[in-house]
Design an enzyme around this catalytic site. Sequence first.
Site, PDB file in Angstrom:
ATOM      1  N   CYS A   1      58.052   6.310  28.131  1.00  0.00           N
ATOM      2  CA  CYS A   1      58.453   7.649  28.367  1.00  0.00           C
ATOM      3  C   CYS A   1      57.480   8.280  29.474  1.00  0.00           C
ATOM      4  O   CYS A   1      58.006   9.350  29.828  1.00  0.00           O
ATOM      5  CB  CYS A   1      58.472   8.391  27.025  1.00  0.00           C
ATOM      6  SG  CYS A   1      59.626   7.650  25.733  1.00  0.00           S
TER       7      CYS A   1
ATOM      8  N   HIS B   1      58.378  16.002  27.618  1.00  0.00           N
ATOM      9  CA  HIS B   1      59.718  14.736  27.461  1.00  0.00           C
ATOM     10  C   HIS B   1      60.221  15.461  26.217  1.00  0.00           C
ATOM     11  O   HIS B   1      59.821  15.847  24.965  1.00  0.00           O
ATOM     12  CB  HIS B   1      58.327  13.656  27.015  1.00  0.00           C
ATOM     13  CG  HIS B   1      59.240  12.620  26.288  1.00  0.00           C
ATOM     14  ND1 HIS B   1      60.526  12.134  27.061  1.00  0.00           N
ATOM     15  CD2 HIS B   1      58.910  11.640  25.598  1.00  0.00           C
ATOM     16  CE1 HIS B   1      61.038  11.120  26.319  1.00  0.00           C
ATOM     17  NE2 HIS B   1      60.071  10.849  25.308  1.00  0.00           N
TER      18      HIS B   1
ATOM     19  N   ASN C   1      66.780  11.179  23.269  1.00  0.00           N
ATOM     20  CA  ASN C   1      65.434  10.827  24.112  1.00  0.00           C
ATOM     21  C   ASN C   1      65.972   9.900  24.987  1.00  0.00           C
ATOM     22  O   ASN C   1      66.336   8.805  24.513  1.00  0.00           O
ATOM     23  CB  ASN C   1      64.717  10.093  22.861  1.00  0.00           C
ATOM     24  CG  ASN C   1      63.290   9.599  23.483  1.00  0.00           C
ATOM     25  OD1 ASN C   1      63.093   9.598  24.686  1.00  0.00           O
ATOM     26  ND2 ASN C   1      62.234   9.233  22.595  1.00  0.00           N
TER      27      ASN C   1
HETATM   28  O1  UT7 Z   1      59.627   9.044  23.057  1.00  0.00           O
HETATM   29  C1  UT7 Z   1      58.614   8.119  22.938  1.00  0.00           C
HETATM   30  C2  UT7 Z   1      57.807   8.831  21.700  1.00  0.00           C
HETATM   31  N1  UT7 Z   1      58.458   8.953  20.695  1.00  0.00           N
HETATM   32  C3  UT7 Z   1      58.226   9.817  19.482  1.00  0.00           C
HETATM   33  O2  UT7 Z   1      57.118  10.557  19.853  1.00  0.00           O
HETATM   34  C4  UT7 Z   1      59.027   9.808  18.384  1.00  0.00           C
HETATM   35  C5  UT7 Z   1      58.056  10.388  17.564  1.00  0.00           C
HETATM   36  N2  UT7 Z   1      58.543  10.448  16.009  1.00  0.00           N
HETATM   37  C6  UT7 Z   1      59.620  10.948  15.587  1.00  0.00           C
HETATM   38  O3  UT7 Z   1      60.345  11.703  16.478  1.00  0.00           O
HETATM   39  C7  UT7 Z   1      60.009  11.144  14.171  1.00  0.00           C
HETATM   40  O4  UT7 Z   1      58.957  10.454  13.499  1.00  0.00           O
HETATM   41  C8  UT7 Z   1      61.358  10.514  13.847  1.00  0.00           C
HETATM   42  C9  UT7 Z   1      62.452  11.427  14.284  1.00  0.00           C
HETATM   43  C10 UT7 Z   1      61.418   9.271  14.488  1.00  0.00           C
HETATM   44  C11 UT7 Z   1      61.627  10.524  12.128  1.00  0.00           C
HETATM   45  O5  UT7 Z   1      61.366  11.541  11.603  1.00  0.00           O
HETATM   46  P1  UT7 Z   1      60.149  11.548  10.643  1.00  0.00           P
HETATM   47  O6  UT7 Z   1      60.455  12.983  10.104  1.00  0.00           O
HETATM   48  O7  UT7 Z   1      58.864  11.010  10.751  1.00  0.00           O
HETATM   49  O8  UT7 Z   1      60.776  10.636   9.473  1.00  0.00           O
HETATM   50  P2  UT7 Z   1      60.363   9.441   8.724  1.00  0.00           P
HETATM   51  O9  UT7 Z   1      60.310   8.373   9.615  1.00  0.00           O
HETATM   52  O10 UT7 Z   1      58.915   9.755   7.901  1.00  0.00           O
HETATM   53  O11 UT7 Z   1      61.297   9.031   7.686  1.00  0.00           O
HETATM   54  C12 UT7 Z   1      61.436  10.007   6.459  1.00  0.00           C
HETATM   55  C13 UT7 Z   1      62.784   9.197   5.522  1.00  0.00           C
HETATM   56  C14 UT7 Z   1      62.591   8.049   5.315  1.00  0.00           C
HETATM   57  O12 UT7 Z   1      63.004   7.914   3.964  1.00  0.00           O
HETATM   58  P3  UT7 Z   1      61.972   7.804   2.388  1.00  0.00           P
HETATM   59  O13 UT7 Z   1      61.014   6.646   3.093  1.00  0.00           O
HETATM   60  O14 UT7 Z   1      61.162   8.948   2.740  1.00  0.00           O
HETATM   61  O15 UT7 Z   1      62.867   7.641   1.477  1.00  0.00           O
HETATM   62  C15 UT7 Z   1      63.262   7.466   6.361  1.00  0.00           C
HETATM   63  O16 UT7 Z   1      64.052   6.137   5.566  1.00  0.00           O
HETATM   64  O17 UT7 Z   1      64.129   9.602   6.411  1.00  0.00           O
HETATM   65  C16 UT7 Z   1      64.475   8.447   6.402  1.00  0.00           C
HETATM   66  N3  UT7 Z   1      65.200   8.253   7.544  1.00  0.00           N
HETATM   67  C17 UT7 Z   1      66.602   8.643   7.860  1.00  0.00           C
HETATM   68  N4  UT7 Z   1      67.457   9.089   6.971  1.00  0.00           N
HETATM   69  C18 UT7 Z   1      68.575   9.475   7.358  1.00  0.00           C
HETATM   70  C19 UT7 Z   1      64.845   7.786   8.787  1.00  0.00           C
HETATM   71  N5  UT7 Z   1      65.982   7.792   9.562  1.00  0.00           N
HETATM   72  C20 UT7 Z   1      66.969   8.352   9.010  1.00  0.00           C
HETATM   73  C21 UT7 Z   1      68.191   8.951   9.435  1.00  0.00           C
HETATM   74  N6  UT7 Z   1      69.061   9.399   8.550  1.00  0.00           N
HETATM   75  N7  UT7 Z   1      68.555   8.545  10.855  1.00  0.00           N
END
Ligand code: UT7
Length: 332
Positions: free
Chosen positions: A119, A259, A289
Site C-alpha cells: 500500500c 491511504h 482499498n
Molecule cells: O491497506 C493495507 C493495510 N490494511 C489495513 O490497515 C487494514 C486494517 N484492518 C482493518 O481495516 C480491519 O481490521 C478490518 C476492516 C479488516 C476488520 O475489522 P475489525 O473491526 O478489525 O474486525 P475483526 O477482524 O476483528 O472481526 C470482528 C468480527 C469477527 O467475528 P468474531 O470472531 O468476533 O465472531 C469476524 O469473523 O467480524 C467478523 N467478520 C465479518 N463479519 C461480517 C470479519 N469480516 C466480516 C465480514 N462480514 N465481511
Amino acid sequence: MIEDTGCRGARITGAGYYVPDLVLTNFDFEKIVDTSDEWIVTRSGIRERHMASKDQASSDMAYEASCSALRDAGVQGSDLDLIVVGTVTPDMPFPSTACLLQDRLGAAGAAAFDVNAACSGFIYALTVAQSMVSAGKAQKALVLGVETLTRITDYTDRSTCVLFGDGSGAVVLEPCPRGEGIIGTFMRSDGSKPELLYLPAGGSRKPITAERINNRETFVRMKGDGLFKLAVRMMVEASEFVLNKANMKSSDLNYLIPHQANIRIIKGVKKRLHLSDEQVIVNIDRMGNTSSASIPIAFGEARRKGIFKKGDKILMVTFGGGLTWGAVLFEY
Ligand code: UT7
C-alpha cells in the site's frame, strides 16, 4: 529514511486516474459470503469498489491513468525519461509493468521499473522519482500506483474480500526551484511481521502447485486487527516526521490524503493531527482499498474537482504490507 538533499526541487505538474467500469456493491457481497452492508460500512467505511474486467491487467489501467496525467501536464510520452510504478499486482513477474507501460506510451528514452511496497507503493515510487529529479538524473518522470487486487482476492474469505478494489493513479513530476513543490518525504519499513499481510504462493519460496491453489495460497492473507493497531501510529509518525523536518505543524496543512484502507484508521489519523473533516480527502466509500493506487486516485479525483488551490500544503501518508509506511509533503 531518505533525506532531502537534492540540489533542485521536484513538483507534480499533472495527475490522472482510472477505475474500471464494473462496480461491486456491498449488496453483491451479501450474496456470496456471510456478510452485510451494515457490517462492511461500519467496520471499514466501504460501500462499493471497482473491479477490472477479465481482459484488463494492471498495465491497461496504468496506461489510462498515464494518458490522463500526461494530458494534464502537457507532456508527451516521448518526453519522459523515468517511469516508476508502485504495484504488487504486476501483469506478470517480469518484465515490469513500468516497462510494458513505457512501450505503450512511446517513452523510448525512459528508464522504467516497478516498486513493490504494497500500500506504500505510490509513496515509495514518488519518493524515488523525486530524489532522481532533484538530483538532476531525470527531467520528466511519470509515477504511478496501480493494482488489480481482485485477481489475488479470495472471494470465499469474508474478512478480506469485501475490502479490495482495482484502479490506477498517475502523476507527472518535473524540476522546479529548490524549496518549491515537494517539501519533504519519509519512508520506513519493518520486515519482521510479514504474516500480517502477504501472498503466500507464487514466488520462489512457494512456487504455484495444484495443492497450493487448492489451499488458496495464491490469494492475499491479512490479519486485519494486527495491522489496524499499527496503522494509525505509523501514519501519524510519518506525518509528524515530514512536518517537523519542514518546520511545520499539522495546523499549517490544507489537506491530508491518507491511504484508503479503513475509514476508522483515517479518522484516527485525522484526530491525532487535529484536522477537520473538510481537510481530509476520502473516497474509500466508492473505491475500497486499492493499495498503492489509493492515494493517486484520491489526489487525481480531488484535483479534477478543483478542490486544491495554488500554495496549498498537502500531505500524503500511507501504511501497508511489508510493513511499509511513508509520507510526502508538498506545496500545490
Ligand atoms: O491497506 C493495507 C493495510 N490494511 C489495513 O490497515 C487494514 C486494517 N484492518 C482493518 O481495516 C480491519 O481490521 C478490518 C476492516 C479488516 C476488520 O475489522 P475489525 O473491526 O478489525 O474486525 P475483526 O477482524 O476483528 O472481526 C470482528 C468480527 C469477527 O467475528 P468474531 O470472531 O468476533 O465472531 C469476524 O469473523 O467480524 C467478523 N467478520 C465479518 N463479519 C461480517 C470479519 N469480516 C466480516 C465480514 N462480514 N465481511
